[in-house]
Design an enzyme around this catalytic site. Structure first.
Site, PDB file in Angstrom:
ATOM      1  N   LYS A  89       1.590  -2.381   6.368  1.00  0.00           N
ATOM      2  CA  LYS A  89       1.874  -2.475   4.880  1.00  0.00           C
ATOM      3  C   LYS A  89       3.439  -2.024   4.818  1.00  0.00           C
ATOM      4  CE  LYS A  89      -1.776  -4.333   3.309  1.00  0.00           C
ATOM      5  NZ  LYS A  89      -1.528  -5.638   2.516  1.00  0.00           N
ATOM      6  N   TYR A 146      -2.764  -0.241  10.157  1.00  0.00           N
ATOM      7  CA  TYR A 146      -3.011  -0.813   8.873  1.00  0.00           C
ATOM      8  C   TYR A 146      -1.778  -0.504   7.870  1.00  0.00           C
ATOM      9  CZ  TYR A 146      -4.178  -1.590   4.250  1.00  0.00           C
ATOM     10  OH  TYR A 146      -4.446  -1.871   2.660  1.00  0.00           O
ATOM     11  N   SER A 174       0.767  -1.162   0.077  1.00  0.00           N
ATOM     12  CA  SER A 174       0.020   0.078  -0.082  1.00  0.00           C
ATOM     13  C   SER A 174       0.901   1.281   0.157  1.00  0.00           C
ATOM     14  CB  SER A 174      -0.812   0.018   1.464  1.00  0.00           C
ATOM     15  OG  SER A 174      -1.539   1.454   1.372  1.00  0.00           O
TER      16      SER A 174
END
Length: 330
Positions: free
Chosen positions: A207, A203, A170
């Site tokens: 990543k 999150y 990401s």
């Protein structure tokens, strides 16, 4: 890369395209995790349309996987593609080992896309007492990547062409502080409830960990056998956001998000583009580009090796039936 304004500009102006019609996947076998919906399902659809011979939809919920399989069979033109649903839960390390043992029975394995992931905004523990984002996005994904490497290598030697392993990352790697990298033990610190940050920081951190893990893995596997890459699929309106139903997010998605189909184009591109010269590369907007500056800094490389060693030690302790001796070298 990395700025929020630049991110929004690219989301509005760049539109991912399907892989070229000249890209053929005839006779190839692919595994895509989390392929029951969203980007994984759309990547599956694209691969099948390019002649893929055998697709394994690797999912936690087999009933959802079977529904995806039925949809693919209804809507794709490649009637010769064999589509199977196999169970793998990245919160269950022994289950991952069982999955990898089943993979060993395949005659070959050419492409693996590790797409399964979660985005929890509130602290939640996995059955093995790890914070859930860390469990699924890092620990589980790392074990799957390690255990499927030998089959990919064997297949590459069999057909004299490199196999492909792509991990879904990401652009969020640019936006997290990752202050935990200086803790005595990174994963133990991330597992602490008191260390859980607000919003999407955790999150994004996982990543960034995907980026560091992939870089270290690529340094330990030769590109003539397995070409390893990470890919940023962009912001997509997909099931990843199922734990975040805020009006602000829905508004943001409506304006800036790509479709799951467009995100699938990004995954398909990263898993089929080029050969050995993209080994260890990070793809974004369907081109090889630079990852976040932390990951390539001396501090980041130190954190990369620290994270690798911690993860290997954890996996050996919590999942002793997993064979990881191939990765014991420093």
């Amino acid at each position: 890369m990395g700025g929020q304004l630049g991110f929004m500009y690219r989301q509005l102006t760049f539109k991912p395209k399907p892989i070229p019609s000249s890209t053929r996947l005839d006779n190839k076998v692919a595994i895509i995790t989390g392929a029951n919906a969203g980007l994984g399902l759309e990547t599956s659809r694209e691969f099948i349309s390019h002649g893929l011979a055998h697709l394994i939809i690797a999912v936690r919920d087999e009933s959802k996987g079977e529904a995806a399989r039925a949809e693919l069979l209804r809507n794709v033109s490649n009637d010769s593609c064999r589509i199977e649903v196999w169970k793998v839960d990245q919160a269950d390390l022994n289950g991952i080992v069982a999955f990898s043992e089943r993979v060993e029975t395949l005659p070959r394995l050419d492409i693996v896309i590790l797409n399964a992931g979660v985005k929890y905004l509130n602290y939640e523990k996995s059955p093995s007492n790890h914070e859930m984002n860390v469990q699924v996005n890092h620990i589980g994904t790392s074990l799957v990547s390690l255990l499927l490497i030998p089959k990919l290598q064997a297949s590459a030697r069999k057909i004299n062409a490199p196999a492909r392993l792509t991990l879904v990352g990401s652009e969020g790697q640019f936006w997290c502080s990752f202050k935990e990298h200086s803790a005595p033990n990174v994963i133990e610190r991330l597992d602490e409830q008191a260390a859980f940050p607000p919003a999407m920081e955790r999150y994004y951190t996982t990543k960034l960990m995907t980026q560091l893990w992939t870089a270290e893995l690529a340094s330990r596997v030769t590109s003539d056998e397995v070409v390893i890459t990470t890919v940023n699929p962009g912001l997509c309106a997909s099931s990843l956001h199922r734990h975040d139903s805020s009006g602000a997010l829905n508004f943001f998605l409506k304006i800036f998000a790509w479709t799951s189909e467009q995100g699938g184009h990004c995954l398909a591109h990263a898993a089929t583009h080029g050969t050995s010269y993209v080994h260890g590369a990070y793809f974004s907007e369907q081109k090889k580009t630079e990852p976040c500056s932390f990951s390539t800094s001396s501090q980041g490389i130190k954190a990369q090796k620290k994270l690798w060693n911690e993860t290997i030690d954890l996996l050996k302790k919590e999942c002793p039936r997993a064979s990881l001796t191939q990765f014991d070298k420093p």
